[in-house]
Design an enzyme around this catalytic site. Structure first.
Site, PDB file in Angstrom:
ATOM      1  CD  GLU A   1      -6.162  -1.472  10.620  1.00 10.87           C
ATOM      2  OE1 GLU A   1      -6.290  -2.273  10.532  1.00 10.87           O
ATOM      3  OE2 GLU A   1      -6.150  -1.180   9.142  1.00 10.87           O
TER       4      GLU A   1
ATOM      5  CD  GLN B   1      -3.562   4.593   0.602  1.00 10.05           C
ATOM      6  OE1 GLN B   1      -2.229   4.170   0.178  1.00 10.05           O
ATOM      7  NE2 GLN B   1      -3.972   3.811   1.074  1.00 10.05           N
TER       8      GLN B   1
ATOM      9  NE  ARG C   1     -12.459  -3.963   7.375  1.00  3.92           N
ATOM     10  CZ  ARG C   1     -11.128  -3.286   7.070  1.00  3.92           C
ATOM     11  NH1 ARG C   1     -10.683  -2.837   7.701  1.00  3.92           N
ATOM     12  NH2 ARG C   1     -11.193  -3.122   5.622  1.00  3.92           N
TER      13      ARG C   1
ATOM     14  CD1 TRP D   1      -3.217   0.250   0.659  1.00  4.76           C
ATOM     15  CD2 TRP D   1      -2.763  -1.599   0.976  1.00  4.76           C
ATOM     16  NE1 TRP D   1      -4.259  -0.363   0.461  1.00  4.76           N
ATOM     17  CE2 TRP D   1      -4.003  -1.655   0.874  1.00  4.76           C
ATOM     18  CE3 TRP D   1      -1.931  -3.509   1.324  1.00  4.76           C
ATOM     19  CZ2 TRP D   1      -5.148  -3.158   0.475  1.00  4.76           C
ATOM     20  CZ3 TRP D   1      -2.560  -4.019   0.495  1.00  4.76           C
ATOM     21  CH2 TRP D   1      -4.032  -3.635  -0.211  1.00  4.76           C
TER      22      TRP D   1
ATOM     23  CD1 TRP E   1      -9.829   4.791   8.242  1.00  2.00           C
ATOM     24  CD2 TRP E   1      -9.260   6.270   8.992  1.00  2.00           C
ATOM     25  NE1 TRP E   1      -9.068   4.188   8.115  1.00  2.00           N
ATOM     26  CE2 TRP E   1      -8.269   5.392   8.756  1.00  2.00           C
ATOM     27  CE3 TRP E   1      -9.252   7.447  10.079  1.00  2.00           C
ATOM     28  CZ2 TRP E   1      -7.124   5.860   8.781  1.00  2.00           C
ATOM     29  CZ3 TRP E   1      -7.701   7.427   9.960  1.00  2.00           C
ATOM     30  CH2 TRP E   1      -6.492   7.463   9.350  1.00  2.00           C
TER      31      TRP E   1
ATOM     32  CE1 TYR F   1      -7.859  -5.485   1.175  1.00  2.00           C
ATOM     33  CE2 TYR F   1      -7.553  -5.783  -1.325  1.00  2.00           C
ATOM     34  CZ  TYR F   1      -7.718  -4.856   0.000  1.00  2.00           C
ATOM     35  OH  TYR F   1      -8.045  -3.288  -0.168  1.00  2.00           O
TER      36      TYR F   1
ATOM     37  CG  ASP G   1      -0.255   0.676   5.127  1.00  4.55           C
ATOM     38  OD1 ASP G   1      -1.282   1.524   4.121  1.00  4.55           O
ATOM     39  OD2 ASP G   1      -0.952   0.540   5.991  1.00  4.55           O
TER      40      ASP G   1
ATOM     41  CG  ASP H   1     -10.748   2.760   4.073  1.00  8.12           C
ATOM     42  OD1 ASP H   1      -9.243   3.798   3.663  1.00  8.12           O
ATOM     43  OD2 ASP H   1     -10.302   1.698   3.706  1.00  8.12           O
TER      44      ASP H   1
HETATM   45  C1  DGY Z   1      -9.409  -1.977   2.142  1.00  4.33           C
HETATM   46  O1  DGY Z   1      -8.730  -2.377   1.769  1.00  4.33           O
HETATM   47  O2  DGY Z   1      -9.575  -1.551   3.429  1.00  4.33           O
HETATM   48  C2  DGY Z   1      -8.125  -0.987   2.409  1.00  4.33           C
HETATM   49  O3  DGY Z   1      -7.803   0.024   3.255  1.00  4.33           O
HETATM   50  C3  DGY Z   1      -8.223   0.351   0.864  1.00  4.33           C
HETATM   51  O4  DGY Z   1      -7.256   0.930   0.760  1.00  4.33           O
END
Ligand code: DGY
Length: 429
Positions: free
Chosen positions: A391, A100, A194, A32, A348, A80, A35, A160
């Protein structure tokens, strides 16, 4: 509190996939953009060569138009979603289709200012690519030259599911022919930490629209389903452009110097458009409708990092900072804890993020707000030393949340403990 330097180094090494570092195992199995910027700074404290390799790997995925994508896919990992097959950008290496927060130039400047001739040489090597990246942001994300940087997807902000995006997200109509998909993130992390399913449908609606344009960024900016101004990207871009200017001066890049000065002036002026009088602070704003978000976030507070605002505006932001820090045990939360939409555990919409704290501390210290900078520094240390490399963290109870063994949390810890890291490396040879 426990010193966790060795654990932080081990975490980053564990996430090394041979030339690039994943944010954490399984939840985020690729490289990323932001990151890697922060992670490179952390690695730099124990292995300078490897830190530059991280940066070169990211820049290796830079598009011809200058964009540095937000994800670089070097292999297909079914764990993913959304992987390369969803983005369909047709790049080599495969990558996502938007960017980003552009922290790269700022991380590089920190390395160069504390580094040696080797770092200067590497900075000279990547400088043209950094210029291309900043030019791309200026033209593709602000094609009219207003000084307001737009984001075309909440993922481009890196924040996000922040309520900031609810305004733009609620205006999106999910098409009947939305691609069928299965989320993977909630197999790795509790769903209450999430984004929701409704948010995911809208995230994917934007990707589907953009890929149908063939990732034509002019069209996406003009006609896409989402276009908002983000205080985070605005101030991070401004700071990074200033840092790039400092690099240009150190490297004697005369032409770049005047171009960067003009850009800084334009984006500084544009930042005022994000000032919400009703809140007395910088807020996200929908670019097409002008509608403001109504809360102070940790991104609003990056105004000090971006060095914007009149003395009155800065005083108002510092007052918000004191009020918010008084309302929680650990700062700086990603959403105002006194606002109805605050959710202390959900990504977030409330939690504390070490990388945001890192930029906040830098900005507050630069602005002479030492007490505030110290409070956030001490909270960051306490959170990481008590919970490890999580995280993100609950601002009320301090619990570590989201993915564990996170590279950027480890990197920020190493940067904050850099003197102790240097001593430790001397002792162990
Ligand atoms: C996710 O997959 O949650 C990421 O933040 C997208 O970049």
């Amino acid at each position: 509190m426990e010193c966790r330097i060795e654990e932080a180094i081990k975490t980053i090494k564990m996430n090394d996939r041979g030339g690039f570092t994943v944010p954490t195992n399984r939840l985020y199995p690729y490289q990323w953009n932001w990151d890697s910027g922060f992670t490179a700074l952390g690695i730099w404290h124990f292995n300078k060569w490897r830190a530059w390799l991280e940066i070169m790997a990211l820049l290796d995925a830079q598009w011809e138009d200058g964009m540095v994508p937000h994800i670089v896919f070097r292999q297909n990992d079914p764990d993913y979603f959304p992987g390369p097959g969803v983005w369909q950008t047709n790049t080599e290496p495969a990558s996502s289709g938007h960017s980003q927060p552009p922290v790269l130039a700022s991380m590089i400047l920190r390395m160069v200012q504390n580094g040696t001739a080797y770092d200067m040489r590497k900075a000279r090597e990547v400088f043209p690519r950094l210029m291309a990246y900043h030019r791309w942001f200026a033209s593709a994300r602000d094609p009219q030259g207003t000084g307001v940087i737009g984001i075309i997807h909440p993922w481009e902000s890196g924040r996000d599911n922040c309520p900031d995006w609810d305004i733009g997200m609620n205006a999106i109509t999910v098409p009947g022919d939305l691609i069928a998909y299965k989320r993977r993130d909630t197999s790795h992390v509790d769903s209450d930490q999430r984004p929701t399913q409704e948010q995911y449908d809208r995230f994917i609606t934007i990707v589907q629209f953009a890929r149908e344009t063939g990732w034509d960024h002019r069209r996406i900016h003009a006609e896409g389903p989402f276009l908002m101004a983000d205080p985070g990207v605005q101030f991070i871009f401004l700071r990074a452009t200033r840092d790039l200017l400092t690099l240009a001066e150190m490297l004697d890049m005369t032409e770049a110097i005047s171009e960067l000065r003009r850009l800084i002036e334009q984006v500084s002026k544009g930042s005022d458009w994000l000032w919400n009088d009703k809140v007395g602070g910088y807020c996200a704003r929908d670019i097409r409708t002008g509608v403001f978000s109504d809360a102070i976030t940790n991104a609003s507070m990056l105004c000090f990092y971006g060095d914007v605002g009149s003395p009155e505006q800065r005083a108002s932001m510092a007052a918000h900072c004191r009020r918010i820090l008084a309302a929680c045990q650990f700062g700086m939360p990603s959403w105002d804890p006194e606002h109805a939409d605050f959710e202390p555990r959900r990504y977030w919409r409330g939690p504390v993020w070490a990388i945001m704290n890192h930029m906040l501390i830098t900005g507050l210290a630069d602005a002479g707000e030492e007490m505030l900078a110290q409070r956030i520094t001490s909270d960051t240390q306490k959170l990481i030393e008590s919970q490890g490399m999580a995280e993100y963290f609950d601002p009320m109870e301090g619990t570590g949340l989201g993915g564990m063994d996170f590279s950027w949390t480890a990197a920020i810890y190493l940067d904050h403990c850099r003197d102790r890291v240097a001593e430790l490396l001397k002792e162990t040879g």
